[in-house]
Design an enzyme around this catalytic site. Structure first.
Site, mmCIF file in Angstrom:
data_model
loop_
_atom_site.group_PDB
_atom_site.id
_atom_site.type_symbol
_atom_site.label_atom_id
_atom_site.label_comp_id
_atom_site.label_asym_id
_atom_site.label_seq_id
_atom_site.Cartn_x
_atom_site.Cartn_y
_atom_site.Cartn_z
ATOM 1 N N ASP A 37 0.829 -1.214 0.000
ATOM 2 C CA ASP A 37 0.000 0.000 0.000
ATOM 3 C C ASP A 37 0.865 1.267 0.000
ATOM 4 O O ASP A 37 2.084 1.207 0.259
ATOM 5 C CB ASP A 37 -0.905 -0.023 1.247
ATOM 6 C CG ASP A 37 -2.263 0.621 0.988
ATOM 7 O OD1 ASP A 37 -2.360 1.478 0.085
ATOM 8 O OD2 ASP A 37 -3.216 0.264 1.703
ATOM 9 N N ASP A 81 -10.780 2.136 -3.284
ATOM 10 C CA ASP A 81 -11.301 1.792 -1.958
ATOM 11 C C ASP A 81 -12.823 1.783 -1.962
ATOM 12 O O ASP A 81 -13.445 1.302 -1.014
ATOM 13 C CB ASP A 81 -10.812 2.810 -0.908
ATOM 14 C CG ASP A 81 -9.457 2.421 -0.333
ATOM 15 O OD1 ASP A 81 -8.910 1.387 -0.740
ATOM 16 O OD2 ASP A 81 -8.942 3.169 0.527
HETATM 17 C C1 GLA Z 1 -5.721 1.783 2.256
HETATM 18 C C2 GLA Z 1 -6.170 0.637 1.389
HETATM 19 C C3 GLA Z 1 -7.236 -0.158 2.114
HETATM 20 C C4 GLA Z 1 -6.685 -0.650 3.425
HETATM 21 C C5 GLA Z 1 -6.173 0.506 4.256
HETATM 22 C C6 GLA Z 1 -5.458 0.022 5.487
HETATM 23 O O1 GLA Z 1 -6.745 2.716 2.415
HETATM 24 O O2 GLA Z 1 -6.621 1.076 0.158
HETATM 25 O O3 GLA Z 1 -7.667 -1.248 1.319
HETATM 26 O O4 GLA Z 1 -5.649 -1.572 3.182
HETATM 27 O O5 GLA Z 1 -5.270 1.323 3.512
HETATM 28 O O6 GLA Z 1 -5.001 1.057 6.276
#
Ligand code: GLA
Length: 691
Positions: free
Chosen positions: A432, A502
């Site tokens: 990420d 997301d």
């Molecule tokens: C980001 C990702 C999510 C999740 C969060 C965790 O927002 O896109 O899918 O993994 O971080 O903190």
């Protein structure tokens, strides 16, 4: 292309295949338009330096140590080796060499190009602007540009606008790819609304740092597209004897509309770009804990979820954020990559063993390039972040960006990941990246080298991914950046899949996924089924609808399984099983957008035909019914007209009276009616070719 009388490498033609017997007129530079627009500006060139009165976007701009900024490149030599062409150019007086490299993909006709700059002078110089090259379109005034824009939780919106005199710049200045623009473009000249008709010129940059693509119509109404690193705040000190290779700029042409263009890109990505190409593994059905448990992960809780996930046919269990350091929420812990002893008193092993005993492999979330100021790492190495000394450190999500260009930071990041993978039986990393840059200073190097950070950071990012893959060949990686902020053909050389958004609302996802597939293959597009009502917009959708939406990509599940009723498990088990019977088609096949969800459409329909042509899969969604009209008839594409196909619905209903079997032409020309009424309804069916 040809070499004109001024020694420029001039574009002669780009488009549909021509006959091998066709002859081009010799390259000859365009006349200047007036004393204001000289031939250097009006001649379509493959790669042009800034100098000699150039006013269109240059491919290369250099400042030499004596203050001279004039660069005039001329053809020196070229070589052709199978499908690779290299053209060497040299400045008229200085020992600056540029090698243009082209590689043609036989299957799709997609060209991959980049430029290598070589400093053979006896002093360093600064590259102030650098592109991989320029694509020149046939002269025309009726072009239309398509590109992708977005924002967090709303990525992948398709934009369309006429190409007018002047310049449009698609870009990211963020240090990373960004969702606001994605480095892809497509241009056609017919303005046709049909997905599969007409010529389309398209391209995409393989770069995960700040980038730009400019689309410029000049004074002679010629259109050129130049792409590479973003010129804003750019500077790369190239020392004597050093070489600089630009990112790749890919380009192609389809005579079959925008749908044909994306099918070529999908094919190219699967066969020639993704890890393990030409045969990347099909994406396993995964479960991810994020939306179920947030940061509140622990051994017992994850084990309980794993047991339930296994019951519905999940093949990979992924634990998301929260397992490391003092990570209770997003205020602390990034940078401290030890297993949290309160949450996992015996390390990760018991959980991983449990997951394996359930016949799933195990994946883990990491965010390696970031640090929370509240972490041991930051307390020990406050100088490891991007910063301008004496200026504020702008935080986003309570975190700062580590300067991955620094060799010690690179070593730390590689080191902890390598150790994590050596000590634990991990098959998958969700990598990420949850913010963009600010204060991009690098005080540890001499001032004239500080801006090299824009390049060196990304090169180190790629080299870590590359080295990890070599050392741990079974590990697969997903590129995530708070959703789809780091998706491009650069990172996709090193990552097996990407997280497009997301936003997991299954209806919003139709538009998001539709936009995504203009540039990128569904084979790499993760799509989770999540809880209803959805956290993004409180929309409630049936479980079947949510599955059908996610089954258009690589299926994942992110619901809180602890709240499911027995009938939900039964539906899920069935849908996962169905997905496995169509996933090869969805992930490898040819995608046709029969009805797009764009422009507020009431319906959307996609069809994918398998590579061998034996199976077609169709998903149909009714967003909301108005005035009791029936669902539009669905006319399939891409079938073998003379063959017989049998049809069967695997979710929802076909219209009564639909024949069980008919020819390809019947399904394409007569079409298919489906029984969809109401709001947020979905159905899916397959066609199977008889042998
Ligand atoms: C980001 C990702 C999510 C999740 C969060 C965790 O927002 O896109 O899918 O993994 O971080 O903190």
């Amino acid at each position: 292309m040809g070499i004109n009388e001024s020694g420029q490498v001039q574009t002669l033609y780009w488009g549909e295949h021509l006959s091998a017997k066709d002859h081009f007129a010799a390259a000859e530079s365009m006349p200047g338009a007036s004393s204001f627009d000289l031939p250097v500006t009006t001649t379509p060139q493959e790669f042009v330096g800034w100098g000699g009165g150039l006013f269109v976007e240059p491919d290369l701009k250099i400042t030499f140590p004596d203050g001279n900024r004039d660069l005039v490149l001329k053809y020196a030599s070229h070589t052709i080796d199978a499908n690779r062409l290299s053209i060497v150019m040299k400045d008229i007086s200085r020992e600056v060499y540029v090698t243009l490299q082209y590689e043609a993909d036989a299957e799709t006709g997609i060209l991959r190009r980049s430029a290598v700059i070589e400093n053979r002078t006896d002093a360093p110089f600064t590259i102030e602007q650098i592109a991989a090259g320029t694509w020149n379109l046939p002269r025309g005034t009726d072009y239309r540009l398509r590109y992708l824009t977005g924002h967090w939780a709303g990525e992948w919106s398709l934009q369309e606008e006429p190409v007018n005199p002047g310049k449009v710049v698609l870009e990211s200045r963020r240090g990373t790819t960004g969702a606001q623009n994605n480095p892809w473009f497509a241009i056609d000249r017919s303005g046709s609304a049909d997905q599969d008709e007409g010529g389309v010129w398209f391209g995409a940059l393989g770069w995960s740092g700040s980038w730009q693509i400019s689309v410029e119509q000049d004074v002679l109404q010629q259109v050129r597209i130049t792409g590479g690193s973003n010129a804003f705040d750019f500077g790369y000190l190239l020392k004597k004897g050093e070489r600089f290779q630009t990112p790749y700029f890919y380009g192609g042409y389809s005579g079959h509309g925008i749908g044909g263009a994306s099918r070529l890109l999908h094919r190219f990505e699967v066969d020639s770009l993704l890890p393990h190409h030409p045969d990347p593994k099909l994406r396993p059905v995964l479960y991810n804990s994020w939306e179920a448990t947030g940061f509140d992960v622990n051994e017992a809780g994850q084990m309980a979820l794993a047991e339930k996930a296994a019951r519905i046919g999940v093949e990979r269990f992924v634990m998301d954020d929260g397992w490391f350091g003092q990570r209770k929420n997003d205020h602390a812990g990034l940078g401290d990559w030890y297993v949290n002893p309160q949450k996992f008193p015996h390390g990760l092993k018991p959980l991983i063993d449990k997951v394996h005993s359930l016949n799933m492999d195990f994946g883990l979330w990491v965010e390696p390039e970031m640090v929370n100021p509240d972490s041991d790492l930051y307390r020990k190495h406050p100088d490891w972040v991007l910063e301008f000394p004496g200026r504020p450190h702008t935080e986003a999500r309570h975190q700062l960006v580590l300067n991955l260009a620094r060799p010690d930071v690179r070593a730390y990041v590689y080191g902890f990941l390598d150790k994590l993978l050596k000590e634990n039986d991990i098959s998958f990393l969700k990598w990420d990246y949850n913010r963009n840059w600010s204060e991009p200073g690098w005080p540890a190097v001499p001032q004239e080298q500080e801006k090299n950070v824009y390049i060196d950071f990304i090169r180190n990012y790629y080299s870590i991914l590359d080295e990890l893959r070599r050392e741990h060949p079974k590990v697969e990686i997903e590129s995530c950046s708070g959703g789809g902020s780091r998706v491009d053909l650069g990172v996709m050389q090193y990552t097996d899949e990407v997280w497009p958004s997301d936003n997991t609302d299954a209806y919003d996802r139709l538009l998001i996924q539709n936009g995504f597939t203009y540039a990128y293959t569904p084979a790499a597009m993760m799509a989770w089924v999540t809880d209803s009502p959805n956290w993004v917009n409180n929309r409630a959708l049936s479980l079947e609808y949510r599955f059908l939406s996610s089954m258009q990509g690589s299926l994942g599940i992110g619901v809180n399984l602890n709240q499911w009723k027995p009938e939900d498990f039964a539906t899920a088990r069935l849908m996962v099983e169905r997905y496995k019977s169509i996933r090869e088609t969805v992930q490898r096949g040819a995608l046709y957008r029969l009805l797009t969800p764009e422009h507020g459409s009431e319906q959307s329909v996609t069809e994918t035909v398998s590579r061998d042509g034996d199976q077609a899969v169709v998903f149909a969604f009714l967003h909301s019914s108005q005035e009791n009209y029936p669902f539009p008839r669905i006319f399939l594409r891409g079938l073998d007209e003379g063959a017989t196909y049998s049809i069967s619905a695997f979710a929802g209903k076909l219209a009564e009276g639909t024949p069980k079997q008919a020819s390809g032409s019947y399904w394409e020309q007569h079409g298919i009616d489906v029984d969809l009424h109401g709001d947020f309804q979905a159905m899916a069916f397959t066609l199977k070719r008889s042998r």
